[in-house]
Design a protein around this motif. Structure first.
Motif, PDB file in Angstrom:
ATOM      1  N   ALA A  84      38.459  26.679  46.810  1.00 48.74           N
ATOM      2  CA  ALA A  84      39.904  26.751  47.027  1.00 48.74           C
ATOM      3  C   ALA A  84      40.439  28.155  46.756  1.00 48.74           C
ATOM      4  O   ALA A  84      41.318  28.661  47.472  1.00 48.74           O
ATOM      5  N   LEU A  85      39.904  28.824  45.722  1.00 50.76           N
ATOM      6  CA  LEU A  85      40.357  30.187  45.414  1.00 50.76           C
ATOM      7  C   LEU A  85      40.018  31.159  46.530  1.00 50.76           C
ATOM      8  O   LEU A  85      40.814  32.037  46.882  1.00 50.76           O
ATOM      9  N   GLU A  86      38.817  31.012  47.100  1.00 51.97           N
ATOM     10  CA  GLU A  86      38.403  31.926  48.158  1.00 51.97           C
ATOM     11  C   GLU A  86      39.222  31.732  49.420  1.00 51.97           C
ATOM     12  O   GLU A  86      39.395  32.670  50.214  1.00 51.97           O
ATOM     13  N   ALA A  87      39.766  30.530  49.608  1.00 52.34           N
ATOM     14  CA  ALA A  87      40.524  30.243  50.819  1.00 52.34           C
ATOM     15  C   ALA A  87      41.966  30.739  50.753  1.00 52.34           C
ATOM     16  O   ALA A  87      42.669  30.765  51.768  1.00 52.34           O
ATOM     17  N   ILE A  88      42.426  31.115  49.575  1.00 52.48           N
ATOM     18  CA  ILE A  88      43.822  31.537  49.423  1.00 52.48           C
ATOM     19  C   ILE A  88      44.008  32.922  50.042  1.00 52.48           C
ATOM     20  O   ILE A  88      43.280  33.869  49.740  1.00 52.48           O
ATOM     21  N   GLU A  89      44.977  33.066  50.951  1.00 57.37           N
ATOM     22  CA  GLU A  89      45.321  34.339  51.572  1.00 57.37           C
ATOM     23  C   GLU A  89      46.508  34.945  50.830  1.00 57.37           C
ATOM     24  O   GLU A  89      47.570  34.333  50.758  1.00 57.37           O
ATOM     25  N   PRO A  99      39.126  25.458  41.750  1.00 60.78           N
ATOM     26  CA  PRO A  99      37.779  25.423  42.348  1.00 60.78           C
ATOM     27  C   PRO A  99      37.483  26.717  43.102  1.00 60.78           C
ATOM     28  O   PRO A  99      38.375  27.323  43.706  1.00 60.78           O
ATOM     29  N   LEU A 100      36.243  27.120  43.067  1.00 61.43           N
ATOM     30  CA  LEU A 100      35.861  28.385  43.697  1.00 61.43           C
ATOM     31  C   LEU A 100      36.185  28.407  45.177  1.00 61.43           C
ATOM     32  O   LEU A 100      36.683  29.399  45.718  1.00 61.43           O
ATOM     33  N   ASP A 128      51.835  29.875  48.711  1.00 65.41           N
ATOM     34  CA  ASP A 128      51.693  28.430  48.902  1.00 65.41           C
ATOM     35  C   ASP A 128      50.290  28.042  48.427  1.00 65.41           C
ATOM     36  O   ASP A 128      49.313  28.196  49.161  1.00 65.41           O
ATOM     37  N   LEU A 129      50.213  27.576  47.203  1.00 63.87           N
ATOM     38  CA  LEU A 129      48.920  27.292  46.593  1.00 63.87           C
ATOM     39  C   LEU A 129      48.568  25.811  46.742  1.00 63.87           C
ATOM     40  O   LEU A 129      49.451  24.941  46.656  1.00 63.87           O
ATOM     41  N   PRO A 130      47.297  25.504  46.962  1.00 60.28           N
ATOM     42  CA  PRO A 130      46.883  24.092  46.992  1.00 60.28           C
ATOM     43  C   PRO A 130      47.071  23.455  45.613  1.00 60.28           C
ATOM     44  O   PRO A 130      47.127  24.155  44.591  1.00 60.28           O
ATOM     45  N   GLY A 131      47.143  22.151  45.599  1.00 59.54           N
ATOM     46  CA  GLY A 131      47.436  21.447  44.357  1.00 59.54           C
ATOM     47  C   GLY A 131      46.397  21.644  43.275  1.00 59.54           C
ATOM     48  O   GLY A 131      46.722  21.602  42.079  1.00 59.54           O
ATOM     49  N   GLU A 132      45.140  21.848  43.657  1.00 59.42           N
ATOM     50  CA  GLU A 132      44.091  21.988  42.640  1.00 59.42           C
ATOM     51  C   GLU A 132      44.031  23.387  42.050  1.00 59.42           C
ATOM     52  O   GLU A 132      43.195  23.655  41.173  1.00 59.42           O
ATOM     53  N   VAL A 133      44.881  24.329  42.514  1.00 55.29           N
ATOM     54  CA  VAL A 133      44.898  25.692  41.991  1.00 55.29           C
ATOM     55  C   VAL A 133      46.160  25.894  41.156  1.00 55.29           C
ATOM     56  O   VAL A 133      47.261  25.607  41.620  1.00 55.29           O
TER      57      VAL A 133
END
Length: 600
Positions: free
Chosen positions: A169-174, A166-167, A142-147
């Motif tokens: 947002a990428l770091e927050a992805i599990e 964005p950096l 489930d990726l955020p829209g900006e990724v």
């Protein structure tokens, strides 16, 4: 025959030490006492020079020299050739290792395609980043829209994907954990293009080093010519290190064969050396030299292969080893066709390797001929069941009966062990211990008739019971000298087990029949597999392959059988009954290297 040795001490003036050692090396008969040799600075330097020469010769062995020979290769000193060869060989090893690492890295990056790591750095300056993942085809997140998710390629059943955004947002992805979770791929610091350029530079450097090494290859004959002198230098330094220095004197100790002692005495008298000659006191420290007739010398190849020698206080078993080993080889391989193949390979090897030890090829030639003769007598030719009349005419039909072959195996075992104990009778006579060996001979033949009765169902001669009783009486009465009875009484307690072991040793000779029969059965089975198919070109080709690989495998198995069983019967069964302990140290005189090779 084991040559008798004398312990020799040579005393010389310290001022003449080196000149005297040079004369001893020219004489070439003194085996230095090994416990004295130390790793002095001179020994270390001489060993380094010799190892450098050997390494350079080995490196240049497989390098083709250019034609014509470069002038540099002719002008260079041997030491410079050795140094350059070592440097180039080390550099080539480093280059090959780095090329392998680059190729593995390129293989790892191949699913990513071509990219520039500098572009990733510029993206990071604007707050954007990339994460690389190796994920299964079913993985989703489930990726955020900006990724954004972009599939870059596939690696087998897995896919390589890039997450761009964005950096933060990428770091927050599990991505999850455990089985099925994607694997994070570290971002490479160097792109494929740069890796390819580095690989090309290394390939160019490797070609240049190989060309330079090829130029040095022309000097390889000079390196080979320098090896004997380097070996002499190491031997000289070891002799100097072995010398004991006491004030104005230098002392060298070692062992000399008694027949050559006169040459040492003449040289000592001519040079004013002091000389002390003593009988050997410790056989375990005494080197062994064996002189044998020319026809027995091939067996030396077996002793070199196994790396064993009898002790100085034991006996030379070269003659019985050659005779019985040839018989064992023939019975275990057991096929005249295989014997012809062994003989052909032996002659081919002798032609292709003229510098190899002659004894090895002579031994193989003897055993090959014995195998051919045995195969003719037993009618065994590549496991073929139906033989033409001329081959059947020379076959000994008595050997075709398995029971007769088992009986023959037991008989060979009884004779083999009798030779061992009979030899001991001669060695121990006139000591009473010789009577104990007569007792073991009586026991051995009793065990022969017992094995014949138990395995083949033949009647057991009752007379052998009296022979066994007499044998046991002789063994008990004379196996241990009265003075040693206090320390060796346990041998009497173990006598029942020793008698059982005697029976087991004799029965173990049945392996001569069993392994030989297995060789024939395997050959026959492959023959039946080959002819069992239908006709046609394809079937014929398959049959040829079955025959080739089947008989090749059978030859290898038969060879292993010789090493396992034939060698064992000599080295263990025969040797143990003879009382052999393989504790011998080879006689290696302080001599010039070329002289030792010529005498080998």
């Amino acid at each position: 025959m084991i040559v008798p040795m004398k312990r020799v001490t040579v005393v010389m003036l310290r001022s003449h030490h080196e000149a005297s050692l040079a004369q001893l090396q020219d004489l070439g008969v003194l085996h230095l006492a090994s416990e004295q040799v130390g790793e002095s600075q001179g020994v270390a330097g001489a060993r380094a020079r010799l190892e450098g020469l050997r390494h350079a010769t080995e490196v240049l062995q497989g390098v083709e020299a250019p034609s014509p020979t470069p002038a540099d290769a002719r002008r260079l000193e041997v030491a410079e050739v050795v140094a350059r060869t070592a440097r180039l060989a080390e550099r080539l090893e480093v280059i090959d290792a780095e090329i392998g690492e680059l190729q593995r890295e390129l293989a790892r990056l191949s699913p990513l395609g071509d990219f520039d790591p500098a572009a990733l750095a510029r993206l990071a300056e604007h707050g954007l980043g990339v994460r690389l993942l190796r994920a299964s085809s079913r993985w989703s997140a489930d990726l955020p829209g900006e990724v954004a998710l972009q599939e870059l390629g596939r690696d087998g059943r897995e896919r390589i994907v890039a997450l761009v955004g964005p950096l933060a947002a990428l770091e927050a992805i599990e991505t999850g954990a455990g089985a099925g979770a994607p694997e994070e791929i570290a971002l490479p610091k160097v792109g494929p293009a740069a890796l390819h350029r580095r690989l090309q530079r290394l390939a160019d450097e490797r070609r240049a080093a190989a060309v330079e090494l090829g130029g040095l290859a022309a000097a390889r004959p000079r390196l080979e010519d320098a090896l004997p002198a380097a070996e002499d230098g190491l031997a000289f330094e070891e002799a100097r290190a072995a010398s004991a220095l006491a004030g104005p004197l230098a002392v060298v100790r070692g062992y000399c064969p008694a027949p050559r002692l006169a040459s040492v005495e003449r040289t000592a008298q001519a040079n004013g050396w002091g000389l002390v000659v003593e009988d050997v006191e410790n056989p375990s420290e005494t080197p062994i030299e064996i002189t044998i007739p020319a026809w027995v010398k091939p067996i030396r190849a077996l002793f070199s292969f196994t790396g064993v020698l009898p002790g100085y206080d034991q006996v030379d078993v070269s003659v019985p080893f050659l005779l019985f080993m040839s018989l064992f080889f023939a019975m275990i391989v057991g096929d005249a066709g295989y014997g012809l193949i062994f003989l052909a390979l032996t002659e081919l090897g002798r032609w292709r390797m003229p510098k190899a030890p002659r004894t090895m090829f002579s031994l193989l030639r003897i055993m090959s001929v014995c195998t051919i003769v045995w195969g003719v007598l037993t009618g065994s030719y590549f496991g073929i069941a139906l033989l033409p009349h001329p081959l059947r005419a020379v076959q000994v039909t008595w050997l075709a009966d398995p029971n007769h072959m088992i009986l023959l195996s037991f008989l060979i075992g009884a004779v083999h062990l009798t030779v061992a104990h009979g030899w001991n009778v001669v060695r121990f006579f006139p000591s009473p211990r010789a009577l104990a060996q007569v007792g073991w001979i009586l026991s051995t033949w009793t065990m022969f008739f017992l094995a014949r009765a138990m395995v083949l169902g033949a009647p057991f001669p009752h007379l052998m019971l009296y022979a066994l009783g007499l044998g046991v009486l002789l063994i008990v009465a004379f196996m241990t000298p009265p003075k040693a009875l206090k320390s060796e009484w346990f041998n009497h307690v173990m006598l029942p087990l020793s008698l059982v072991s005697n029976f087991v040793d004799l029965v173990s000779y049945v392996r001569l029949f069993a392994v030989g029969a297995a060789t024939f059965a395997i050959a026959e089975a492959f023959n039946q597999m080959a002819v069992g198919g239908s006709g046609g070109i394809v079937a014929g080709a398959v049959a040829a392959l079955v025959l080739f690989f089947g008989h090749t495998l059978n030859i290898l198995l038969a060879t292993m059988g010789v090493l396992v069983h034939g060698v064992r019967l000599n080295m263990l069964e025969f040797a143990s009954h003879l009382g052999m302990e393989w504790t011998g140290r080879p006689y290696r005189p302080f001599a010039h290297a070329q002289r030792q090779k010529d005498g080998a």
